[in-house]
Design an enzyme around this catalytic site. Structure first.
Site, PDB file in Angstrom:
ATOM      1  N   LYS A   1       4.548 -15.049  48.394  1.00 45.82           N
ATOM      2  CA  LYS A   1       3.665 -15.103  47.218  1.00 45.82           C
ATOM      3  C   LYS A   1       4.492 -15.058  45.946  1.00 45.82           C
ATOM      4  O   LYS A   1       4.237 -15.790  44.987  1.00 45.82           O
ATOM      5  CB  LYS A   1       2.649 -13.953  47.262  1.00 45.82           C
ATOM      6  CG  LYS A   1       1.506 -14.278  48.207  1.00 45.82           C
ATOM      7  CD  LYS A   1       0.685 -13.080  48.613  1.00 45.82           C
ATOM      8  CE  LYS A   1      -0.272 -13.513  49.741  1.00 45.82           C
ATOM      9  NZ  LYS A   1      -0.955 -12.417  50.378  1.00 45.82           N
TER      10      LYS A   1
ATOM     11  N   GLN B   1      -2.219  -6.355  49.465  1.00 47.63           N
ATOM     12  CA  GLN B   1      -1.957  -6.933  50.783  1.00 47.63           C
ATOM     13  C   GLN B   1      -2.607  -6.082  51.885  1.00 47.63           C
ATOM     14  O   GLN B   1      -2.335  -4.892  51.994  1.00 47.63           O
ATOM     15  CB  GLN B   1      -0.442  -7.018  50.994  1.00 47.63           C
ATOM     16  CG  GLN B   1      -0.027  -7.766  52.233  1.00 47.63           C
ATOM     17  CD  GLN B   1      -0.375  -9.253  52.189  1.00 47.63           C
ATOM     18  OE1 GLN B   1      -0.116  -9.935  51.207  1.00 47.63           O
ATOM     19  NE2 GLN B   1      -0.988  -9.754  53.236  1.00 47.63           N
TER      20      GLN B   1
ATOM     21  N   ASP C   1      -8.359 -12.700  45.346  1.00 41.77           N
ATOM     22  CA  ASP C   1      -8.655 -12.904  46.768  1.00 41.77           C
ATOM     23  C   ASP C   1     -10.144 -13.208  46.967  1.00 41.77           C
ATOM     24  O   ASP C   1     -10.547 -13.626  48.054  1.00 41.77           O
ATOM     25  CB  ASP C   1      -8.313 -11.616  47.559  1.00 41.77           C
ATOM     26  CG  ASP C   1      -7.002 -11.735  48.312  1.00 41.77           C
ATOM     27  OD1 ASP C   1      -6.580 -12.873  48.581  1.00 41.77           O
ATOM     28  OD2 ASP C   1      -6.405 -10.685  48.623  1.00 41.77           O
TER      29      ASP C   1
END
Ligand code: NDP
Length: 283
Positions: A53, A97, A120
């Site tokens: 990322k 995460q 997200d």
């Protein structure tokens, strides 16, 4: 033999577009889109994702910051970091995460992230907005699948779409996006009866169950588009999808390989969401 949908090439093309838009955005507003990634503990797979990322952020010209917290981090400490990032004007996207170590509550973190920075798209506010078709962000993996279909020139309108898997991060939002694109959508799961028969109806099949090589040629209609979201590690360490590629590919019209299909799209869509969040912040 099916056309292979090249997720790596499509992903590279989209990242090039994001890079160009980012440069234009910085020129106009004097700052770059910023993404903060939080990782708690030492899960090796999560560390690889976080590294990828950051690399993607560098590639498209974003500001990025990784917070690598020890496994002993408390819920209060994690919450305090999220609160700080919610207030930080240099950060437009916050990603925590998952999975988190067992003693931490993932749901509490999801609820705490400002929906405007929830790149997200896991916050109930964003999930609800997707449901009614009025959204800024789409969950990254299903959005990646939609981009693959669109950029391969595959029309969804009126097609029988079968999504196998009903998780909150893949199956359910995938079904909703296909519905918004005017597909006729069926969602299957572990309790579905006659799964093979339902799959054989699909013009577009999205496989997202996490079972290596589960979907075989007898479950596929001749000429179907087959999208394989699965990412499974074989005993020999090789990555494989949910679809038995060798038997299905000759029957399908289009198919995504694993690796190199849906996988590369997920992080690219995260970059897209972060750019969108930065743009929304100046509206
Ligand atoms: P989950 O484990 O959360 O969900 C799996 C779903 O598949 C469940 O809805 C389950 O049904 C269903 N299922 C399991 N076994 C069967 C079966 N035999 N027949 C029919 N349905 C079944 O997984 P995720 O949605 O998180 O992920 C799915 C796959 O996609 C995994 O391989 C994962 O690694 C991969 N993935 C890939 C990403 C990428 O970037 N390419 C990103 C995210 C995930 P039930 O609800 O009834 O239990």
């Amino acid at each position: 033999m099916a056309n292979i949908i090249d997720g790596k090439a499509i992903s590279a093309a989209i990242r090039a577009e994001i890079k160009e838009e980012t440069a234009a955005f910085e020129k106009e507003h004097g700052f770059r889109p910023g993404l903060a990634v939080i990782i708690v503990g030492e899960d090796p797979a999560s560390q690889v994702y976080v590294r990828n990322k950051r690399r993607a952020c560098d590639e498209v010209g974003f500001y990025s910051k990784a917070y690598e917290l020890p496994a002993s981090t408390t819920q209060q400490e994690l919450n305090a970091l999220v609160d700080k990032l919610n207030e930080d004007p240099a950060i437009h996207g916050i990603l925590c995460q998952l999975p988190l170590p067992k003693h931490l509550d993932e749901n509490e973190v999801i609820l705490r992230i400002d929906p405007k920075k929830d790149v997200d798209a896991f916050h109930p506010t964003n999930v609800g907005r997707i449901m009614i078709g009025d959204y800024s962000f789409l969950p990254c993996t299903p959005a990646g699948v939609m981009a693959l279909l669109e950029r391969s020139g595959i029309d969804i309108t009126g097609k029988e779409c079968v999504v196998v898997g009903r998780s909150n991060i893949v199956g359910k939002p995938q079904a909703m996006l296909l519905l918004h694109a005017n597909g006729t959508v069926t969602v299957c799961h572990s309790r579905t009866k006659n799964l093979a028969e339902v799959c054989r109806r699909a013009d577009i099949l999205v496989a997202a169950i996490g079972k290596a090589d589960f979907f075989t040629a007898d479950m596929i209609k001749e000429g179907a588009v087959v999208i394989d979201v699965g990412m499974n590690r074989r005993a020999d360490g090789k990555l494989t999808g949910d679809v038995d590629f060798d038997s299905v590919a000759p029957k399908a019209s289009y198919i995504t390989p694993v690796p190199g299909g849906v996988g590369p799209m997920t992080i690219t869509m995260l970059m897209k969401n972060t750019l969108t969040a930065a743009k929304d912040s100046v509206r």
